[in-house]
Design a protein around this motif. Structure first.
Motif, PDB file in Angstrom:
ATOM      1  N   ASP A 180       7.111  -5.431   7.189  1.00 17.24           N
ATOM      2  CA  ASP A 180       8.203  -6.331   6.822  1.00 17.24           C
ATOM      3  C   ASP A 180       7.644  -7.447   5.943  1.00 17.24           C
ATOM      4  O   ASP A 180       6.437  -7.514   5.702  1.00 17.24           O
ATOM      5  CB  ASP A 180       8.912  -6.893   8.058  1.00 17.24           C
ATOM      6  N   ASP A 181       8.543  -8.298   5.421  1.00 19.72           N
ATOM      7  CA  ASP A 181       8.113  -9.351   4.504  1.00 19.72           C
ATOM      8  C   ASP A 181       7.184 -10.365   5.168  1.00 19.72           C
ATOM      9  O   ASP A 181       6.230 -10.838   4.545  1.00 19.72           O
ATOM     10  CB  ASP A 181       9.330 -10.060   3.910  1.00 19.72           C
ATOM     11  N   ALA A 182       7.447 -10.684   6.427  1.00 11.53           N
ATOM     12  CA  ALA A 182       6.577 -11.642   7.125  1.00 11.53           C
ATOM     13  C   ALA A 182       5.160 -11.077   7.266  1.00 11.53           C
ATOM     14  O   ALA A 182       4.176 -11.784   7.050  1.00 11.53           O
ATOM     15  CB  ALA A 182       7.153 -11.981   8.492  1.00 11.53           C
ATOM     16  N   SER A 183       5.067  -9.805   7.600  1.00 13.90           N
ATOM     17  CA  SER A 183       3.754  -9.158   7.717  1.00 13.90           C
ATOM     18  C   SER A 183       3.053  -9.098   6.366  1.00 13.90           C
ATOM     19  O   SER A 183       1.841  -9.301   6.285  1.00 13.90           O
ATOM     20  CB  SER A 183       3.906  -7.744   8.268  1.00 13.90           C
ATOM     21  N   ALA A 184       3.813  -8.819   5.321  1.00 13.49           N
ATOM     22  CA  ALA A 184       3.227  -8.756   3.982  1.00 13.49           C
ATOM     23  C   ALA A 184       2.662 -10.109   3.569  1.00 13.49           C
ATOM     24  O   ALA A 184       1.568 -10.198   3.002  1.00 13.49           O
ATOM     25  CB  ALA A 184       4.261  -8.271   2.969  1.00 13.49           C
ATOM     26  N   GLY A 185       3.397 -11.176   3.886  1.00  7.60           N
ATOM     27  CA  GLY A 185       2.908 -12.517   3.563  1.00  7.60           C
ATOM     28  C   GLY A 185       1.645 -12.868   4.336  1.00  7.60           C
ATOM     29  O   GLY A 185       0.663 -13.350   3.772  1.00  7.60           O
TER      30      GLY A 185
ATOM     31  N   VAL B 290      13.783  -0.219   8.389  1.00  2.69           N
ATOM     32  CA  VAL B 290      12.987  -0.872   7.346  1.00  2.69           C
ATOM     33  C   VAL B 290      11.505  -0.677   7.630  1.00  2.69           C
ATOM     34  O   VAL B 290      10.720  -0.336   6.741  1.00  2.69           O
ATOM     35  CB  VAL B 290      13.336  -2.379   7.253  1.00  2.69           C
ATOM     36  N   VAL B 291      11.126  -0.890   8.877  1.00  3.95           N
ATOM     37  CA  VAL B 291       9.722  -0.719   9.266  1.00  3.95           C
ATOM     38  C   VAL B 291       9.277   0.722   8.995  1.00  3.95           C
ATOM     39  O   VAL B 291       8.232   0.953   8.371  1.00  3.95           O
ATOM     40  CB  VAL B 291       9.508  -1.090  10.747  1.00  3.95           C
ATOM     41  N   ALA B 292      10.076   1.680   9.428  1.00  8.42           N
ATOM     42  CA  ALA B 292       9.721   3.092   9.226  1.00  8.42           C
ATOM     43  C   ALA B 292       9.599   3.423   7.751  1.00  8.42           C
ATOM     44  O   ALA B 292       8.634   4.077   7.324  1.00  8.42           O
ATOM     45  CB  ALA B 292      10.766   3.989   9.890  1.00  8.42           C
ATOM     46  N   ALA B 293      10.538   2.966   6.951  1.00  8.34           N
ATOM     47  CA  ALA B 293      10.506   3.260   5.511  1.00  8.34           C
ATOM     48  C   ALA B 293       9.269   2.655   4.855  1.00  8.34           C
ATOM     49  O   ALA B 293       8.608   3.312   4.037  1.00  8.34           O
ATOM     50  CB  ALA B 293      11.774   2.744   4.838  1.00  8.34           C
ATOM     51  N   ARG B 294       8.926   1.421   5.211  1.00 11.16           N
ATOM     52  CA  ARG B 294       7.768   0.772   4.585  1.00 11.16           C
ATOM     53  C   ARG B 294       6.460   1.433   5.009  1.00 11.16           C
ATOM     54  O   ARG B 294       5.539   1.579   4.202  1.00 11.16           O
ATOM     55  CB  ARG B 294       7.781  -0.715   4.887  1.00 11.16           C
ATOM     56  N   VAL B 295       6.377   1.829   6.254  1.00 10.78           N
ATOM     57  CA  VAL B 295       5.168   2.522   6.711  1.00 10.78           C
ATOM     58  C   VAL B 295       5.047   3.872   6.009  1.00 10.78           C
ATOM     59  O   VAL B 295       3.975   4.232   5.505  1.00 10.78           O
ATOM     60  CB  VAL B 295       5.162   2.678   8.246  1.00 10.78           C
ATOM     61  N   LEU B 296       6.130   4.626   5.951  1.00  6.17           N
ATOM     62  CA  LEU B 296       6.089   5.926   5.264  1.00  6.17           C
ATOM     63  C   LEU B 296       5.774   5.770   3.786  1.00  6.17           C
ATOM     64  O   LEU B 296       5.017   6.562   3.219  1.00  6.17           O
ATOM     65  CB  LEU B 296       7.406   6.674   5.463  1.00  6.17           C
ATOM     66  N   ASP B 297       6.330   4.739   3.143  1.00  3.70           N
ATOM     67  CA  ASP B 297       6.007   4.485   1.736  1.00  3.70           C
ATOM     68  C   ASP B 297       4.528   4.180   1.566  1.00  3.70           C
ATOM     69  O   ASP B 297       3.878   4.652   0.631  1.00  3.70           O
ATOM     70  CB  ASP B 297       6.837   3.316   1.186  1.00  3.70           C
TER      71      ASP B 297
END
Length: 62
Positions: free
Chosen positions: A39-44, A20-27
């Motif tokens: 992740d969601d916590a970091s986004a918040g 999940v972390v890799a996918a969100r960073v690449l996105d």
């Protein structure tokens, strides 16, 4: 007083899966952004930080 340990030491929180972390960073990179929340916590926390860094600093961890 300076903090000397990891910022979330002792906080019992779920961890995001590495995939999940890799996918969100690449996105985030693909979207041309300068910040990627892994992740969601970091986004918040990130949205609070971007709006008011002092407020994030004052929020209790966990």
């Amino acid at each position: 007083m300076l903090a000397t340990g990891p910022p979330l030491a002792g906080v019992d929180a779920d961890k995001a899966a590495p995939e999940v972390v890799a996918a969100r960073v690449l996105d985030g990179v693909a979207d041309g952004g300068s910040v990627a929340w892994p992740d969601d916590a970091s986004a918040g926390a990130g949205s609070v930080y971007l709006a008011d860094p002092v407020r994030l600093e004052e929020m209790p961890a966990g």
